[in-house]
Design a protein around this motif. Structure first.
Motif, short mmCIF file in Angstrom:
data_model
loop_
_atom_site.label_atom_id
_atom_site.label_comp_id
_atom_site.label_asym_id
_atom_site.label_seq_id
_atom_site.Cartn_x
_atom_site.Cartn_y
_atom_site.Cartn_z
N UNK A 1 0.86 -1.17 0.00
CA UNK A 1 0.00 0.00 0.00
C UNK A 1 0.90 1.23 0.00
N UNK A 2 0.67 2.14 -0.93
CA UNK A 2 1.41 3.40 -0.97
C UNK A 2 0.39 4.52 -0.86
N UNK A 3 0.37 5.14 0.30
CA UNK A 3 -0.58 6.23 0.55
C UNK A 3 0.11 7.57 0.61
N UNK A 4 -0.65 8.56 1.05
CA UNK A 4 -0.13 9.92 1.15
C UNK A 4 1.08 10.01 2.07
N UNK A 5 1.05 9.27 3.16
CA UNK A 5 2.16 9.30 4.12
C UNK A 5 3.45 8.81 3.47
#
Length: 95
Positions: free
Chosen positions: A70-74
């Motif tokens: 998972x690659x999110x905003x963080x």
């Protein structure tokens, strides 16, 4: 020739093309293959318009991958800061 023993990171194009030429099973079965959520999602548009041999079953794809990251905003923000810091360090040290 020495065989690669590490992780193989793949993008959407690798997933689609290796399925198209029927090489996915060999790739995923022979190596630790990883990708990100966006790449898995990108394999699904047009699913209903593809011929049966071109369809990529999402469940089977996920089972064949070692990890789907998972690659999110963080994570994007952390990378941006790291890259910005690296480029600033490089510029200041070469001045």
């Amino acid at each position: 020739m020495t065989r690669h023993g590490g992780t193989v990171l793949v993008d959407t194009n690798v997933i689609i093309e290796s399925h198209r030429v029927r090489a996915w099973r060999a790739l995923a079965g022979g190596y630790r293959v990883e990708t990100v959520e966006d790449c898995v999602a990108e394999t699904q548009p047009g699913f209903q318009l593809r011929r049966p041999e071109q369809r990529i079953d999402e469940g089977q794809l996920r089972e064949s991958l070692a990890i789907v990251h998972h690659v999110g905003d963080k994570e994007r923000a952390a990378l941006t800061l790291r890259l910005d810091f690296s480029s600033n360090c490089w510029r200041s040290s070469s001045s």
